[in-house]
Motif scaffolding. Sequence first.
Motif, short mmCIF file in Angstrom:
data_model
loop_
_atom_site.label_atom_id
_atom_site.label_comp_id
_atom_site.label_asym_id
_atom_site.label_seq_id
_atom_site.Cartn_x
_atom_site.Cartn_y
_atom_site.Cartn_z
N TYR A 137 -8.22 5.06 3.81
CA TYR A 137 -9.05 3.91 3.47
C TYR A 137 -10.51 4.31 3.49
CZ TYR A 137 -4.65 2.14 5.26
OH TYR A 137 -3.33 1.94 5.51
N GLU A 176 -4.17 5.76 -11.01
CA GLU A 176 -4.98 6.96 -10.95
C GLU A 176 -6.01 6.78 -9.86
OE1 GLU A 176 -6.69 8.41 -14.66
OE2 GLU A 176 -5.37 7.00 -15.68
N GLN A 177 -6.06 7.71 -8.92
CA GLN A 177 -7.02 7.60 -7.83
C GLN A 177 -8.42 7.93 -8.33
OE1 GLN A 177 -5.73 8.42 -4.10
NE2 GLN A 177 -7.72 8.79 -3.18
N ILE A 187 -1.03 4.74 -1.12
CA ILE A 187 -2.31 4.73 -0.42
C ILE A 187 -2.10 5.22 1.01
CG2 ILE A 187 -4.18 3.26 0.43
CD1 ILE A 187 -3.68 1.52 -2.09
N THR A 228 -9.57 3.38 -0.51
CA THR A 228 -8.99 4.04 -1.67
C THR A 228 -9.22 3.15 -2.88
OG1 THR A 228 -7.29 5.15 -0.36
CG2 THR A 228 -6.84 4.89 -2.71
N LYS A 250 -8.12 2.74 -6.89
CA LYS A 250 -7.16 3.21 -7.89
C LYS A 250 -7.33 2.40 -9.17
CE LYS A 250 -3.53 5.45 -5.43
NZ LYS A 250 -2.15 5.83 -5.62
N ASP A 259 -11.94 9.05 -6.90
CA ASP A 259 -12.47 9.63 -5.67
C ASP A 259 -13.91 9.24 -5.38
OD1 ASP A 259 -10.08 10.90 -4.98
OD2 ASP A 259 -10.53 12.57 -6.33
N TRP A 283 1.83 3.90 -9.71
CA TRP A 283 1.08 4.86 -8.90
C TRP A 283 -0.41 4.80 -9.18
CZ3 TRP A 283 3.65 6.35 -4.96
CH2 TRP A 283 5.04 6.47 -5.04
N CYS A 329 0.83 -1.21 0.00
CA CYS A 329 0.00 0.00 0.00
C CYS A 329 0.86 1.26 0.00
CB CYS A 329 -0.95 -0.02 1.19
SG CYS A 329 -2.20 -1.33 1.04
N ARG A 359 -17.22 7.01 -4.38
CA ARG A 359 -17.47 5.94 -3.41
C ARG A 359 -18.64 5.05 -3.84
NH1 ARG A 359 -12.93 6.36 -2.03
NH2 ARG A 359 -12.21 7.75 -0.42
#
Length: 78
Positions: free
Chosen positions: A28, A46-47, A25, A30, A32, A49, A44, A20, A51
């Motif tokens: 929590y 791409e996050q 990261i 998260t 990606k 966002d 890395w 992680c 939920r």
Amino acid sequence: MVEGKVKAGKVDCQAYAQTCQKAGIRAYPTVKFFPYERTKRNIWGEQIDARDAKEIATLIYEKLKNLQNHGKRDKDEL
């Protein structure tokens, strides 16, 4: 919702803290997206966002569509 389109998985960051940490990261939960680009992988990612599962699936499909348009889609991981 994305079954058969991407590989999805989860990591227990308490048991695999080093994994992680390598992925950047810090909170929590998260989510990606890690696109596969031929021989090199973006460690890395791409996050994402969002939920909500439907919103996440929509974002994944948009990212896949963009990759297909650029001719880079062989396989993808989430």
